[in-house]
Write a protein that holds these residues in place. Structure first.
Motif, short mmCIF file in Angstrom:
data_model
loop_
_atom_site.label_atom_id
_atom_site.label_comp_id
_atom_site.label_asym_id
_atom_site.label_seq_id
_atom_site.Cartn_x
_atom_site.Cartn_y
_atom_site.Cartn_z
N LYS A 22 0.72 -1.07 -0.07
CA LYS A 22 0.06 0.11 -0.08
C LYS A 22 1.13 1.20 0.02
CE LYS A 22 -1.57 1.89 3.91
NZ LYS A 22 -1.50 3.32 4.14
N ASN A 23 1.98 1.24 0.87
CA ASN A 23 2.76 2.30 0.99
C ASN A 23 3.81 2.63 0.00
OD1 ASN A 23 1.25 3.05 3.25
ND2 ASN A 23 2.57 2.47 4.62
N SER A 24 3.84 1.69 -1.16
CA SER A 24 4.41 1.74 -2.33
C SER A 24 3.69 2.49 -3.35
CB SER A 24 4.96 0.70 -3.01
OG SER A 24 6.32 0.45 -2.42
N ASP A 117 -6.42 9.01 11.91
CA ASP A 117 -6.36 9.75 13.13
C ASP A 117 -5.32 9.25 14.02
OD1 ASP A 117 -8.56 10.64 15.93
OD2 ASP A 117 -6.58 11.24 15.23
N ILE A 118 -4.10 9.46 13.68
CA ILE A 118 -2.82 8.92 14.72
C ILE A 118 -2.20 10.26 14.97
CG2 ILE A 118 -2.90 6.51 13.90
CD1 ILE A 118 -0.83 7.36 11.87
N GLY A 119 -2.82 11.07 15.54
CA GLY A 119 -1.83 12.43 16.04
C GLY A 119 -2.02 13.50 14.97
N PRO A 122 1.49 17.07 10.51
CA PRO A 122 2.04 18.29 10.05
C PRO A 122 2.52 18.19 8.50
CG PRO A 122 3.21 17.71 11.56
CD PRO A 122 2.26 16.98 11.79
N ILE A 123 2.76 19.09 7.76
CA ILE A 123 3.37 18.91 6.47
C ILE A 123 4.48 19.90 6.42
CG2 ILE A 123 1.54 17.88 5.53
CD1 ILE A 123 1.00 20.72 4.13
N ASP A 124 4.92 20.60 7.48
CA ASP A 124 6.03 21.58 7.31
C ASP A 124 7.41 20.98 6.59
OD1 ASP A 124 6.35 19.92 9.87
OD2 ASP A 124 7.94 21.03 10.47
N LEU A 125 7.76 19.77 6.86
CA LEU A 125 9.03 19.32 6.09
C LEU A 125 8.65 19.22 4.66
CD1 LEU A 125 9.98 16.42 8.54
CD2 LEU A 125 10.68 18.79 8.73
N VAL A 326 7.50 7.52 16.72
CA VAL A 326 7.17 8.30 15.59
C VAL A 326 6.15 9.08 15.68
CG1 VAL A 326 6.91 7.86 13.09
CG2 VAL A 326 8.48 6.27 14.22
N PHE A 327 5.03 8.58 15.88
CA PHE A 327 3.84 9.35 15.92
C PHE A 327 3.23 9.86 17.59
CE2 PHE A 327 2.30 10.01 11.74
CZ PHE A 327 2.98 8.55 10.88
N ASP A 328 2.79 11.21 17.58
CA ASP A 328 2.05 11.42 18.92
C ASP A 328 0.62 10.68 18.89
OD1 ASP A 328 3.44 14.84 18.36
OD2 ASP A 328 4.37 12.92 19.51
N GLY A 329 0.45 10.18 19.57
CA GLY A 329 -1.05 9.64 19.80
C GLY A 329 -1.58 8.42 19.24
N ARG A 330 -0.42 7.50 18.80
CA ARG A 330 -0.77 6.13 18.15
C ARG A 330 -1.19 5.30 19.15
NH1 ARG A 330 1.71 3.92 12.46
NH2 ARG A 330 0.00 3.23 11.67
N PHE A 331 -1.83 5.49 20.17
CA PHE A 331 -2.49 4.58 21.11
C PHE A 331 -3.83 4.39 21.08
CE2 PHE A 331 1.63 3.17 22.38
CZ PHE A 331 2.41 3.94 23.23
C1 EPZ Z 1 4.30 7.21 6.06
O1 EPZ Z 1 3.26 8.17 6.33
C2 EPZ Z 1 3.08 5.88 5.94
N1 EPZ Z 1 2.03 6.16 4.82
C3 EPZ Z 1 2.66 5.65 7.12
O2 EPZ Z 1 1.95 4.44 7.29
C4 EPZ Z 1 3.66 5.29 8.31
O3 EPZ Z 1 3.28 5.03 9.58
C5 EPZ Z 1 4.65 6.43 8.18
O4 EPZ Z 1 5.17 7.04 6.98
C6 EPZ Z 1 5.87 6.41 8.77
O5 EPZ Z 1 6.54 5.15 8.40
C7 EPZ Z 1 2.36 6.27 3.69
O6 EPZ Z 1 3.51 5.65 3.22
C8 EPZ Z 1 1.22 6.44 2.63
P1 EPZ Z 1 6.01 10.58 7.94
P2 EPZ Z 1 3.74 9.87 6.54
O7 EPZ Z 1 6.16 11.89 7.21
O8 EPZ Z 1 4.59 10.08 5.42
C9 EPZ Z 1 6.19 13.96 11.42
C10 EPZ Z 1 -0.19 3.10 7.36
O9 EPZ Z 1 -0.61 2.60 8.47
N2 EPZ Z 1 6.17 14.85 10.18
O10 EPZ Z 1 7.15 9.55 8.05
O11 EPZ Z 1 2.67 10.70 6.61
C11 EPZ Z 1 4.63 13.25 11.56
O12 EPZ Z 1 3.75 14.18 12.27
C12 EPZ Z 1 0.42 4.42 7.16
O13 EPZ Z 1 0.16 2.57 6.23
C13 EPZ Z 1 6.25 16.32 10.45
O14 EPZ Z 1 6.69 16.76 11.63
O15 EPZ Z 1 4.82 9.76 7.73
C14 EPZ Z 1 5.23 12.01 12.32
O16 EPZ Z 1 5.38 12.19 13.63
C15 EPZ Z 1 0.16 5.39 8.69
N3 EPZ Z 1 6.35 17.20 9.55
C16 EPZ Z 1 6.60 11.63 11.52
O17 EPZ Z 1 7.14 12.78 10.78
C17 EPZ Z 1 6.26 16.54 8.31
O18 EPZ Z 1 6.21 17.59 7.34
C18 EPZ Z 1 6.64 10.62 10.45
O19 EPZ Z 1 5.82 11.05 9.62
C19 EPZ Z 1 5.88 15.69 7.92
C20 EPZ Z 1 5.95 14.47 8.99
#
Ligand code: EPZ
Length: 421
Positions: A22-24, A117-119, A122-125, A326-331
């Motif tokens: 799915k994540n590919s 809804d796992i916390g 953000p999309i700042d990065l 990795v995520f806030d609130g993933r419980f």
């Molecule tokens: C991808 O989400 C996956 N989704 C997630 O899988 C997976 O849990 C996650 O990577 C971590 O491995 C897909 O690939 C479609 P991140 P993504 O950006 O890209 C913070 C599932 O169950 N962050 O690596 O959204 C963010 O809040 C899903 O299949 C920022 O702060 O994850 C988090 O705490 C759930 N700013 C952490 O980084 C940003 O701009 C990891 O997020 C982007 C992220």
């Protein structure tokens, strides 16, 4: 709405072929917008997140056709760069349409992403990387408007190895003038899959799978036929399904190194896991508590396996600790597991799990995709009947989950009226 009714106690056994990740497929569908030529994708899972992404691509002007597990896309000429808000809000992954649409059309309008809804998500990065490449960003009323007369190669350092930000910047850099280097990039196998897909179309990317990725700008991309890597999180979920029901499974089309952190931790918990060729064998025995499970970016223990592992450890002998880094609130699954008799105490990022002899059936709600899967696994092991509601979350990432489990001996059925996708 639909729900699963599960009668616990059956041991799972048999063979299962793991399908494409799915994540590919989600970033690769977005990346398909970068070419105007034909894209053929193989081993595509039939899940609702793919349906949503295909709806978005069709709204943008892509012709889509599907023959079983093969998808055919004709991106031809796109006729808009605005993604319908209703579709954007359904899935976070839509955010990585920004990179390709900026590369192809020089502009894009998206709403803040929806999804699990796992916390906070953000999309700042993402935005920081795009701005460094010359993109102008305007954020208003929950929408992000991005424009770039021309994209220039840049040196981007990610404060956190974000999977989505790494993918978005990779895709935006394809047509940028010069070379873009991403430092502290995410190293997940799905990033390598995206690099291989783009390079097969004529892109010039190297370093995916390491923390430094270099993308040399090109003028155009061609056509491609590509097969996805298998879904390591589906494989991990099925390993725990075998373990928690004391069953025995053979998983085909698995890449063991993608599951190294998961297999190592589950062996520590007493699960027998061994390879014979490209078949992964799993045998569930007694479950031992494990002192510590800490989720980390790849190659650490994947956050997407945290909820399923917690379910297994609720039935372990002894006390285990899971820390979600990795995520806030993933419980969100903790409260639902406690309705089934689990003994779990959450303290900030950590959850302390005291193993119990038996879980009992209850009516529970799937709060998100992986937590939902974890509740199904709990129902397979629990005494009596479990009803899992809100299963549309599970359908986002698991293809016909109840049919897969029933085919391996589980007593599970889907009831209710399907939600529209
Ligand atoms: C991808 O989400 C996956 N989704 C997630 O899988 C997976 O849990 C996650 O990577 C971590 O491995 C897909 O690939 C479609 P991140 P993504 O950006 O890209 C913070 C599932 O169950 N962050 O690596 O959204 C963010 O809040 C899903 O299949 C920022 O702060 O994850 C988090 O705490 C759930 N700013 C952490 O980084 C940003 O701009 C990891 O997020 C982007 C992220």
């Amino acid at each position: 709405m639909e729900k699963f009714i599960i009668s616990g106690g059956s041991s799972l056994s048999g063979r299962l072929r793991v399908k494409g990740a799915k994540n590919s497929i989600l970033p690769i569908l977005a990346a398909s917008l970068l070419t105007s030529e034909r894209v053929e994708l193989k081993d595509v899972p039939d899940i609702s997140d793919v349906k949503v992404m295909l709806n978005i691509l069709e709204c943008l002007g892509v012709k889509v056709s599907r023959e079983k597990d093969i998808l055919l896309l004709e991106p031809g000429s796109l006729y808009t760069s605005e993604i319908p808000e209703s579709l954007m809000c359904e899935m976070r992954s839509s955010i990585f349409l920004m990179g390709p649409l900026l590369g192809r059309l020089g502009k894009v309008k998206v709403s803040y992403p929806g999804g699990c809804d796992i916390g906070p998500r953000p999309i700042d990065l993402h935005l920081k990387g795009l701005i460094s490449m010359g993109v102008n960003i305007k954020e208003e009323n929950g929408c992000v408007q991005a424009e770039a007369r021309s994209l220039k190669g840049s040196n981007v350092h990610l404060d956190f190895p974000s999977v989505g930000a790494t993918e978005n910047i990779m895709m935006a850099a394809i047509y940028a003038r010069g070379t873009t280097t991403i430092h502290n990039a995410a190293k997940e196998p799905e990033i390598i899959d995206l690099q291989n897909f783009l390079n097969k179309m004529g892109a010039k990317i190297k370093g995916a799978g390491t923390d430094t990725i270099k993308i040399e700008g090109v003028k155009s991309l061609g056509k491609v036929s590509y097969t996805l890597i298998p879904d390591r999180i589906l494989a991990g979920t099925m390993i725990i399904a075998a373990a928690i029901t004391r069953g025995e499974l053979m998983l085909e089309n698995v890449i063991p190194e993608h599951l190294e952190a998961v297999s190592s931790k589950l062996r520590e918990a007493g699960v027998e896991i061994w390879e014979e060729g490209d078949v992964l064998h799993v045998k569930g025995r007694k479950i031992n508590a494990v002192q510590s499970v800490r989720t980390l970016p790849y190659p650490g223990f994947p956050t997407d396996m945290q909820a399923q592992t917690m379910t297994l450890l609720t039935l372990a002998r002894g006390t285990s600790v899971i820390t979600e880094n990795v995520f806030d609130g993933r419980f969100s699954h903790v409260g639902e597991l406690k309705k089934m008799g689990a003994d779990i105490m959450v303290d900030g990022r950590s959850a302390v799990i005291q193993g119990v002899k038996q879980l009992h059936g209850a009516v529970v709600k799937a709060p998100d995709l992986r937590a939902g899967a974890a509740l199904v696994l709990a129902g397979l092991a629990a005494e009596g009947h479990t009803i899992v509601e809100e299963i549309h979350h599970i359908d986002r990432g698991y293809e016909k989950f109840e049919e897969t489990l029933r085919g391996l001996g589980a007593n599970i059925k889907r009831v209710g009226i399907p939600a529209e996708v």
